[in-house]
Motif scaffolding. Structure first.
Motif, PDB file in Angstrom:
ATOM      1  N   PRO A  32       0.815  -1.229   0.000  1.00 34.62           N
ATOM      2  CA  PRO A  32       0.000   0.000   0.000  1.00 34.62           C
ATOM      3  C   PRO A  32       0.840   1.267   0.000  1.00 34.62           C
ATOM      4  O   PRO A  32       0.372   2.326  -0.389  1.00 34.62           O
ATOM      5  N   GLU A  33       2.066   1.181   0.453  1.00 36.76           N
ATOM      6  CA  GLU A  33       2.895   2.385   0.545  1.00 36.76           C
ATOM      7  C   GLU A  33       3.350   2.882  -0.823  1.00 36.76           C
ATOM      8  O   GLU A  33       3.969   3.938  -0.929  1.00 36.76           O
ATOM      9  N   THR A  34       3.082   2.109  -1.874  1.00 41.19           N
ATOM     10  CA  THR A  34       3.497   2.566  -3.208  1.00 41.19           C
ATOM     11  C   THR A  34       2.611   3.699  -3.725  1.00 41.19           C
ATOM     12  O   THR A  34       2.920   4.327  -4.730  1.00 41.19           O
ATOM     13  N   ALA A  35       1.487   3.961  -3.028  1.00 41.09           N
ATOM     14  CA  ALA A  35       0.577   5.028  -3.478  1.00 41.09           C
ATOM     15  C   ALA A  35       1.284   6.380  -3.410  1.00 41.09           C
ATOM     16  O   ALA A  35       1.914   6.715  -2.402  1.00 41.09           O
ATOM     17  N   ALA A  36       1.166   7.148  -4.497  1.00 41.00           N
ATOM     18  CA  ALA A  36       1.828   8.454  -4.535  1.00 41.00           C
ATOM     19  C   ALA A  36       1.102   9.461  -3.646  1.00 41.00           C
ATOM     20  O   ALA A  36       1.700  10.371  -3.110  1.00 41.00           O
ATOM     21  N   VAL A  37      -0.217   9.293  -3.537  1.00 40.73           N
ATOM     22  CA  VAL A  37      -1.013  10.204  -2.702  1.00 40.73           C
ATOM     23  C   VAL A  37      -1.809   9.362  -1.722  1.00 40.73           C
ATOM     24  O   VAL A  37      -2.400   8.353  -2.110  1.00 40.73           O
ATOM     25  N   ASN A  38      -1.789   9.769  -0.472  1.00 43.14           N
ATOM     26  CA  ASN A  38      -2.564   9.038   0.532  1.00 43.14           C
ATOM     27  C   ASN A  38      -3.496  10.019   1.237  1.00 43.14           C
ATOM     28  O   ASN A  38      -3.048  11.008   1.825  1.00 43.14           O
ATOM     29  N   LEU A  39      -4.791   9.771   1.120  1.00 45.00           N
ATOM     30  CA  LEU A  39      -5.769  10.639   1.776  1.00 45.00           C
ATOM     31  C   LEU A  39      -6.335   9.877   2.969  1.00 45.00           C
ATOM     32  O   LEU A  39      -6.947   8.815   2.792  1.00 45.00           O
ATOM     33  N   ASP A  40      -6.104  10.399   4.145  1.00 41.54           N
ATOM     34  CA  ASP A  40      -6.541   9.713   5.352  1.00 41.54           C
ATOM     35  C   ASP A  40      -8.039   9.980   5.577  1.00 41.54           C
ATOM     36  O   ASP A  40      -8.435  11.112   5.852  1.00 41.54           O
ATOM     37  N   LEU A  41      -8.840   8.953   5.438  1.00 37.24           N
ATOM     38  CA  LEU A  41     -10.293   9.119   5.559  1.00 37.24           C
ATOM     39  C   LEU A  41     -10.849   8.420   6.796  1.00 37.24           C
ATOM     40  O   LEU A  41     -12.029   8.066   6.833  1.00 37.24           O
ATOM     41  N   ARG A  42     -10.015   8.237   7.790  1.00 38.45           N
ATOM     42  CA  ARG A  42     -10.509   7.602   9.009  1.00 38.45           C
ATOM     43  C   ARG A  42     -11.619   8.466   9.614  1.00 38.45           C
ATOM     44  O   ARG A  42     -11.478   9.685   9.713  1.00 38.45           O
ATOM     45  N   GLY A  43     -12.703   7.822   9.972  1.00 37.70           N
ATOM     46  CA  GLY A  43     -13.858   8.551  10.533  1.00 37.70           C
ATOM     47  C   GLY A  43     -14.801   9.116   9.479  1.00 37.70           C
ATOM     48  O   GLY A  43     -15.815   9.723   9.817  1.00 37.70           O
ATOM     49  N   LYS A  44     -14.461   8.910   8.212  1.00 37.69           N
ATOM     50  CA  LYS A  44     -15.316   9.435   7.144  1.00 37.69           C
ATOM     51  C   LYS A  44     -16.154   8.298   6.533  1.00 37.69           C
ATOM     52  O   LYS A  44     -15.798   7.122   6.652  1.00 37.69           O
ATOM     53  N   VAL A  45     -17.234   8.686   5.870  1.00 37.27           N
ATOM     54  CA  VAL A  45     -18.076   7.715   5.163  1.00 37.27           C
ATOM     55  C   VAL A  45     -17.768   7.797   3.673  1.00 37.27           C
ATOM     56  O   VAL A  45     -17.742   8.889   3.105  1.00 37.27           O
TER      57      VAL A  45
END
Lengths: 273, 553
Positions: free
Chosen positions: B38-51
Motif C-alpha cells: 500500500p505504501e506505493t501510493a503516490a497520494v494518501n488521503l486519510d479518511l478515518r472517521g469518514k463515510v
C-alpha cells in the motif's frame, strides 16, 4: 451625520446592488456595510470595493456619484429614505414595499417594477418600463407612487394594478399597456398605442393624443378626483398649471378588447380660457 | 499515479460492503485493486472517521430539453434571489427551480452526485437536449427517449404491425436520439389531448387511432425487454395527479404481465378518493403491489414545500393543472406530433390539504416498499422539488423524530388521512447507498458506475458522518469524478467534463425505408437530419460517449 456611500470606483460593467437599500444598511456599522455583497458583472464583490462608507443612517441614506450602471438600488425597501445624488441604474426600487427613494438625476429602465408601496421620485428622466411587470409576469406595480419630473420611455405601467405614476414630461409608446387598474398621469404627451389592452384604470394627459380605434369617446367633464391628484402633484413640486386643475377633460373608454372599463382623459384644450 | 483513500468507512452495496473500514485505490480514473504494498501510493488521503460511497446517481431529473429552457425563461423571478457568481474556475449562472446548465452541474457535484439522467427527451428534440446537457459540467449524463404518443408508433399499432417491426422502430429511435432507455408518458394521452380528449384511462380508446394505453404500454414494455435495453420501460402512467389514479396504477402493474417496468414519480400516481375531500393516500396499496411484483421498480417523485416549476411531457395533465399555476402563467407545446410538454410553475404549501397529503404519500411509499433496490430517491426535479432538496429528503428518511416533527406541522386533516406518523422505519446509510447509487446504476445497466469494486469508474463521494443527515449529505468532504478531485468541503475545486451514456440495440435497418417515406411526407426534417451522430456530441471538445451494450434478451 447621515450615512453616505460615495462611489469611489466606477463599475466597469453593470453591477447588481440589492444590498443598497435603507433596510439593509440602516443598522449596520461602516465596516459591516462595506462587507455587504454586490454582483459586479458575474463576479462577487463587496460594497467597500466600490463605495466609501461614512456616517450612520438617521432616517436617510445618501448615495453619491454616477450610479447609472448600478442596478436594483432600493430593491425591496420597506422604510426610510434613500437619496441618490446622481443617476440611478435599472430596476431602481424593484418590488419596493415602503419608504422613499429620491433620485437627483436620471434613472434607467424598469423604475419600480412590481412595486407594492412607497414612493420613488426622479427629478430627471426615466427609461422604459416604469412601474411595469417583469417580463414573463402579468402584474406590474400594485401600490405606491412613482413621480418623474422629466420624460419616461415606453411601456410605462405595463400591467400595473394600483398606485400612481406621474410623469411631468412625455411618456413613450404603449403607456399603460395591459394595465389592470391604477392611474398614470402623463402631463406631457402620450406615445402611440397608449392603453392597449388596458382592463381598468385611468391614463391622463394634458396634450392631444392619437388613440387606438378600440377607444371610444364618452363625454367632456371635470372629474373631481383629477383636481385632487393635480393639487397633490403640485405639492410634490411638479409644474401643474391652474388651467389643468380647472379644465374640462375628454373621456375615452377602452380598451374595447377588454370590455371598455378603462379610461383615457385628455385635457380639452379647445375649452381652455 | 496511484491514489490511496485510506481507512474510510465504506458503503458499497453492489459488492456487499456495509460500513466496513477499507482502503480504496484510484489509478487512471478507475478503482484499482489493492497493490501488494500500500505504501506505493503516490497520494494518501486519510479518511478515518469518514463515510465513503460511490458517486450518487439521479435516474430521473429534468436537466435538458426544451421544457427546461421554457421553465427557465418563464420564471425570471425565481432566478433573481439565487445568482451564482463566477469564480476563477466556475462560470456564472442562476439557480433554484430550473438552474442554468452550469449551476446544475456544480450543485449536483457539490452534493456528491456524479451522474444524472434526463428522463423525457423528445426524439425530434434530442439534438437540443444533448447540446444542453453537454453544457452541464462534471456529471455524467444520459437521456430516456419518449415514445408512446408519437404519430408513427400509433399508426403502427393502429395498423396492427408486428412486435418485431415495432421493436425495430424503438431500437432505431434509441439509436438515432442517442438515448439510454425508453420512457412513455401518459401512453397515448399526449396525442389524445390533441384530438380533444381530456383524459385517457388505461383501457380507453384513443379517439383517432383506436388504440388503448394498455396496448401501448404492453407493446413498448415488450419491445424494451426483447431489445435487451437494461432499464425497464420508464413509465409515467395515465391520470397523473388525479384522485383515484391508484386504481389505474395497480391495473398498469397487473397489465404488464410480468414484464419489467419502472414506474416513475409514483407518488403522483398513488391517490385514492376516500374521505370528505375525496383525496386520500393509496401508498399502502401501491407499496404492497411493488413488494409483491419483483418486475416492478419505482422512483418516488417526492414533493417538498416551496416554490418550484413543473415541467412535463404530459401536456394533458399540465393543461388540467394550469389553473393551479403559481405564479399564474404556463406554457403548453407540441413538437412535430412527437409529443409535447407543459410547464406550470407551482408552490407546494404544507398548510394546504392536498399538498400536505402528497408529501406524506411520498414518504409512505419510501417507507413501505421493502426492497431499497427497487425504490429510487427522486423528487422528479423540478416537478416535486428542486434536486437541491435531496439532503433534506434523506434526513426525513433516516430520522424518524425529525420526520414526525415535520409531519406535525402539516394541515391537520392531512395528518388524519396519513399513516406516516405510525411508520417507524428509518433508512440506514447502507440503504441510502443502495437507493442513490447501486440500484439506479444496476437498473440503468451502468456496470462500472454506482460501486467501488476494482475496475469501476472512480466516482467517489466522501462524507463526514453527522447526526443531522441533511448536514452530512449536503456538503461532502470530497467528491472524485473519474479519479479527479472535483469537490472539497462542498466547494468545486476542479471542473471536468462528464460523459454521455448511450445504448445501441441491434435492429433491422429495413425499418428506415418506411421511416424515410414517413419523414419525407410528414415531418419538417429529413430522416438523416433526425439522426444524431456521435460527432455532434463528441466534437465540441467537451463531450464523450460511453456506449453500453444491451442485456442479452
Amino acid at each position: 451625520m447621515s450615512l453616505t456611500l460615495a462611489l469611489r470606483v466606477a463599475p466597469q460593467v453593470p453591477m447588481e446592488a440589492e444590498a443598497l437599500t435603507f433596510d439593509r444598511v440602516a443598522d449596520l456599522s461602516e465596516s459591516d456595510i462595506a462587507a455587504l455583497p454586490l454582483l459586479h458583472g458575474n463576479e462577487k464583490a463587496a460594497v467597500g470595493d466600490f463605495f466609501k462608507v461614512s456616517g450612520r443612517a438617521n432616517g436617510e441614506v445618501h448615495l453619491e456619484g454616477d450610479l447609472g450602471r448600478v442596478k436594483y438600488l432600493g430593491a425591496g425597501m420597506s422604510r426610510g429614505r434613500l437619496v441618490i445624488h446622481g443617476n440611478a441604474g435599472m430596476h431602481l426600487g424593484s418590488a419596493m414595499i415602503g419608504g422613499e427613494i429620491l433620485v437627483k438625476g436620471n434613472a434607467g429602465d424598469w423604475v419600480g417594477p412590481e412595486m407594492l408601496g412607497g414612493r420613488i421620485i426622479i427629478t430627471g428622466n426615466a427609461g422604459h418600463m416604469v412601474g411595469s411587470a417583469h417580463r414573463g409576469g402579468t402584474i406590474g406595480m400594485r401600490g405606491g407612487e412613482i413621480i418623474i419630473h422629466g420624460n419616461a420611455g415606453n411601456e410605462t405601467g405595463n400591467g400595473m394594478r394600483n398606485g400612481l405614476i406621474a410623469i411631468g414630461g412625455n411618456s413613450g409608446d404603449f403607456t399603460g399597456v395591459n394595465m389592470r387598474a391604477g392611474t398614470i398621469m402623463a402631463l406631457g404627451g402620450l406615445g402611440w398605442r397608449s392603453g392597449a389592452g388596458m382592463v381598468r384604470g385611468s391614463i391622463v394627459s394634458m396634450q392631444p393624443a392619437e388613440l387606438l380605434p378600440t377607444f371610444s369617446y364618452d363625454c367632456d367633464y371635470r372629474p373631481v378626483y383629477l383636481r385632487l391628484y393635480l393639487l397633490y402633484l403640485r405639492e410634490l413640486g411638479m409644474a401643474v398649471e391652474d388651467a389643468w386643475i380647472e379644465g374640462e377633460y375628454r373621456r375615452y373608454s377602452g380598451d374595447s378588447v377588454e370590455l371598455n372599463r378603462g379610461e383615457i382623459l385628455l385635457l380639452n384644450r379647445q375649452k381652455l380660457s | 499515479m496511484l491514489t490511496r483513500l485510506s481507512g474510510g468507512t465504506v458503503y458499497d452495496p453492489m459488492n456487499g460492503v456495509n460500513g466496513e473500514q477499507r482502503d480504496i485505490y484510484i489509478r487512471d480514473g478507475r478503482i484499482a485493486p489493492p497493490p501488494a504494498d500500500p505504501e506505493t501510493a503516490a497520494v494518501n488521503l486519510d479518511l478515518r472517521g469518514k463515510v465513503v460511497m460511490a458517486g450518487a446517481i439521479d435516474p430521473h431529473t429534468h436537466i435538458g430539453g426544451g421544457k427546461v429552457n421554457i421553465a427557465r425563461a418563464l420564471l425570471p423571478e425565481d432566478h433573481r434571489p439565487d445568482p451564482v457568481p463566477r469564480t476563477t474556475i466556475t462560470r456564472s449562472g442562476v439557480g433554484h427551480a430550473a438552474p442554468s446548465t452550469q449551476a446544475t452541474g456544480y450543485r449536483y457535484a457539490e452534493m456528491g452526485y456524479t451522474a444524472c439522467f434526463e428522463p423525457a427527451m423528445l426524439p425530434a428534440n434530442a439534438r437540443q437536449a444533448h447540446m444542453e446537457m453537454a453544457d452541464i459540467p462534471i456529471i455524467d449524463k444520459g437521456a430516456y427517449v419518449m415514445l408512446g404518443s408519437d404519430d408513427f408508433l400509433l399508426r403502427m399499432l393502429a395498423a396492427g404491425k408486428s412486435q418485431r417491426e415495432i421493436n425495430d422502430y424503438v431500437a432505431f429511435t434509441i439509436t438515432a436520439a442517442q438515448a439510454l432507455a425508453v420512457k412513455v408518458v401518459n401512453p397515448g394521452g399526449i396525442s389524445a389531448f390533441k384530438f380533444n380528449q381530456r383524459s385517457l384511462d388505461l383501457d380507453e380508446k384513443h379517439a383517432h387511432y383506436g388504440v388503448t394505453p394498455r396496448q401501448i404500454l404492453h407493446t413498448l414494455a415488450r419491445a424494451v425487454h426483447e431489445l435487451g435495453v437494461p432499464h425497464p420501460l420508464h413509465v409515467h402512467g395515465c391520470n397523473l395527479g388525479v384522485p383515484g389514479n391508484v386504481e389505474t396504477t395497480l391495473k398498469t402493474i397487473a397489465g404488464v404481465e410480468g414484464l419489467p417496468l419502472h414506474l416513475t414519480h409514483i407518488q403522483f400516481h398513488s391517490y385514492g378518493t376516500e374521505g370528505d375531500r375525496k383525496f386520500s393516500s393509496g401508498a399502502a396499496r401501491i407499496a404492497g403491489a411493488v413488494n409483491r411484483n419483483p418486475n416492478i421498480s419505482v422512483d418516488v417523485g417526492q414533493i417538498m414545500f416551496g416554490q418550484t416549476v413543473t415541467a412535463s411531457g404530459d401536456s394533458m395533465a399540465q393543461y388540467r393543472n394550469h389553473a393551479h399555476a403559481h405564479p399564474k402563467k404556463w406554457v403548453c407545446m407540441d413538437i412535430e406530433c412527437d409529443a409535447g410538454c407543459g410547464v406550470v410553475p407551482f408552490r407546494y404549501r404544507h398548510q394546504k390539504f392536498v399538498n400536505a397529503l402528497q408529501w406524506a404519500i411520498g414518504l409512505e411509499i419510501f417507507l413501505l416498499v421493502d426492497d431499497p433496490w427497487r425504490v429510487f430517491l427522486t423528487t422528479d426535479h423540478p416537478n416535486g422539488a428542486p434536486f437541491t432538496s435531496y439532503p433534506h429528503l434523506i434526513r426525513l428518511l433516516m430520522d424518524r423524530s425529525f420526520r414526525n416533527e415535520c409531519f406535525a406541522t402539516l394541515h391537520p386533516d392531512a395528518q388524519k388521512m396519513s399513516t406516516l406518523g405510525s411508520l417507524t422505519r428509518e433508512y440506514s446509510l447502507y440503504e441510502i447507498a443502495i437507493m442513490t447509487r447501486a440500484a439506479p446504476a444496476k437498473s440503468l445497466g451502468l456496470t462500472d458506475r454506482g460501486h467501488l469494486g476494482a475496475g469501476a469508474a472512480a466516482d467517489i463521494t466522501v462524507y463526514t458522518p453527522h447526526a443531522d443527515r441533511q448536514r452530512m449529505f449536503e456538503k461532502p468532504d470530497y467528491v472524485f469524478k473519474d479519479g479527479e478531485l472535483v469537490v472539497k468541503n462542498g466547494r468545486i475545486t476542479r471542473v471536468v467534463d462528464g460523459a454521455t451514456h448511450t445504448l445501441r440495440p441491434a435492429y433491422d435497418r429495413g425499418i428506415e425505408k418506411s421511416l424515410r417515406e414517413y419523414f419525407d411526407r410528414y415531418m419538417t426534417m429529413r430522416l438523416d437530419n433526425f439522426r444524431l451522430s456521435d460527432a455532434e456530441i463528441e466534437n465540441d471538445g467537451r463531450g464523450r460517449l460511453i456506449v453500453h451494450r444491451g442485456r442479452a434478451a
